[in-house]
Design an enzyme around this catalytic site. Structure first.
Site, mmCIF file in Angstrom:
data_model
loop_
_atom_site.group_PDB
_atom_site.id
_atom_site.type_symbol
_atom_site.label_atom_id
_atom_site.label_comp_id
_atom_site.label_asym_id
_atom_site.label_seq_id
_atom_site.Cartn_x
_atom_site.Cartn_y
_atom_site.Cartn_z
ATOM 1 N N TYR A 112 -24.197 117.174 1.765
ATOM 2 C CA TYR A 112 -22.713 116.914 1.246
ATOM 3 C C TYR A 112 -22.813 115.557 1.102
ATOM 4 C CZ TYR A 112 -17.722 117.742 0.856
ATOM 5 O OH TYR A 112 -16.552 117.679 0.283
ATOM 6 N N ARG A 141 -15.244 119.123 2.490
ATOM 7 C CA ARG A 141 -15.570 120.608 2.515
ATOM 8 C C ARG A 141 -16.688 121.311 3.337
ATOM 9 N NH1 ARG A 141 -13.015 124.164 -0.702
ATOM 10 N NH2 ARG A 141 -11.322 123.382 -2.040
ATOM 11 N N TRP A 146 -8.470 115.912 -6.091
ATOM 12 C CA TRP A 146 -9.104 114.680 -5.401
ATOM 13 C C TRP A 146 -9.963 113.998 -6.230
ATOM 14 C CZ3 TRP A 146 -7.879 114.882 -0.494
ATOM 15 C CH2 TRP A 146 -7.478 115.881 -0.026
HETATM 16 N N1 LIG Z 1 -15.121 125.871 -3.514
HETATM 17 C C1 LIG Z 1 -16.211 124.876 -3.597
HETATM 18 C C2 LIG Z 1 -16.012 123.472 -3.978
HETATM 19 C C3 LIG Z 1 -17.059 122.769 -4.392
HETATM 20 C C4 LIG Z 1 -16.722 121.341 -4.912
HETATM 21 O O1 LIG Z 1 -16.138 121.208 -5.915
HETATM 22 N N2 LIG Z 1 -17.538 120.322 -4.379
HETATM 23 C C5 LIG Z 1 -17.113 119.017 -4.823
HETATM 24 C C6 LIG Z 1 -17.419 117.967 -3.637
HETATM 25 S S1 LIG Z 1 -15.854 118.403 -2.580
HETATM 26 C C7 LIG Z 1 -18.381 118.722 -5.723
HETATM 27 O O2 LIG Z 1 -19.637 119.005 -5.868
HETATM 28 N N3 LIG Z 1 -17.991 117.381 -6.545
HETATM 29 C C8 LIG Z 1 -18.890 116.898 -7.568
HETATM 30 C C9 LIG Z 1 -19.155 117.232 -8.882
HETATM 31 O O3 LIG Z 1 -18.265 118.352 -9.177
HETATM 32 O O4 LIG Z 1 -19.958 117.096 -9.356
HETATM 33 C C10 LIG Z 1 -16.667 124.798 -1.916
HETATM 34 O O5 LIG Z 1 -15.769 125.068 -1.316
HETATM 35 O O6 LIG Z 1 -17.944 124.582 -1.677
#
Ligand SMILES: N[C@@H](CCC(=O)N[C@@H](CS)C(=O)NCC(=O)O)C(=O)O
Length: 236
Positions: free
Chosen positions: A8, A14, A141
């Site tokens: 992460y 998360r 976010w």
């Molecule tokens: N519902 C998913 C959400 C996952 C998610 O949106 N992660 C974001 C970070 S909080 C991410 O990977 N962002 C980078 C991107 O979308 O490229 C979970 O709880 O794991």
């Protein structure tokens, strides 16, 4: 015990529910944190680099590409080692990748009291986590336009949050924990989400002493207290 590697960003976000569960259950894992600046490259290069690694020793007209077991091996390897949906957190369990933070949390808490002691309690814990997650997911976010982001955050924190807090306070009542008579991962999730909400609005819980007390109780659990003490300090 399986080999666990959590990937992460360097933030609570998360992944923190997974880290709380690991801490509470005293399970060893690798807490792999990537810099946000490196993310676009990791996301776009992941497939490519792995393919290059696998295929480097072969030339394209090599007979291996006509060999079904080899193709199947490559397919399986790729399925197991690439980010399934290009999102994090992901948890690698003995080389297999799991995604979706809450699904991972449910997997780790299965057959433990953290999930809830009965099918009914488990449903209640799931529902409370989903309720909190519904709210946290409303925040834009990743919004790039600061003005739009501020306005939306402000609206959620000042107009929407009070309704949620009211309902949470009522749900908790004079109980010690949200569900049953011992801590569940729903209490963890409350602590984690409210920690972030308090960063955004420090007076958020001023008129909700019982919800504050619950936070303190979670944070006083020895394994959680030790984790909070040792974890990297990040804003979110
Ligand atoms: N519902 C998913 C959400 C996952 C998610 O949106 N992660 C974001 C970070 S909080 C991410 O990977 N962002 C980078 C991107 O979308 O490229 C979970 O709880 O794991």
């Amino acid at each position: 015990m399986p080999n666990y590697k959590l990937m992460y960003f360097n933030m609570r976000g998360r992944a923190e529910i997974i880290r709380y569960i690991f801490a509470y259950l005293d399970i060893k894992y690798e807490d792999h944190r990537i810099e946000e600046a490196d993310w676009p490259e990791i996301k776009s290069m992941q497939n490519h680099q792995l393919l290059v690694q696998i295929l480097q020793p072969c030339s394209l007209d090599s007979p291996v590409f006509h060999h079904k077991p080899i193709i199947l091996f490559i397919q399986t390897y790729m399925e197991q080692h690439t980010l399934p949906f290009g999102k994090i957190p992901v948890l690698e369990v003995d080389g297999l990748l799991l995604h979706q933070s809450l699904a991972i949390a449910r997997y780790l808490t299965k057959n433990t009291d953290l999930a809830g002691k009965t099918a009914m309690e488990q449903c209640q814990a799931d529902a409370l986590v989903d309720t909190l997650d519904d709210f946290m997911s409303c925040f834009p976010w990743a919004e790039k336009k600061q003005e739009v982001k501020n306005e939306m955050f402000n609206k959620l924190l000042t107009r929407e949050a009070p309704h949620l807090l009211q309902s949470l306070g009522t749900y908790l009542g004079d109980k010690e924990w949200f569900i049953g008579n011992s801590v569940t991962w729903a209490d963890f999730y409350w602590d984690i989400c409210s920690t972030t909400l308090l960063v955004l609005k420090p007076d958020l819980l001023d008129s909700h002493p019982s919800l504050q007390t619950l936070r303190k109780k979670v944070q006083a659990i020895p394994a959680i207290a030790a984790w909070i003490q040792q974890r990297p300090q990040t804003r979110l």
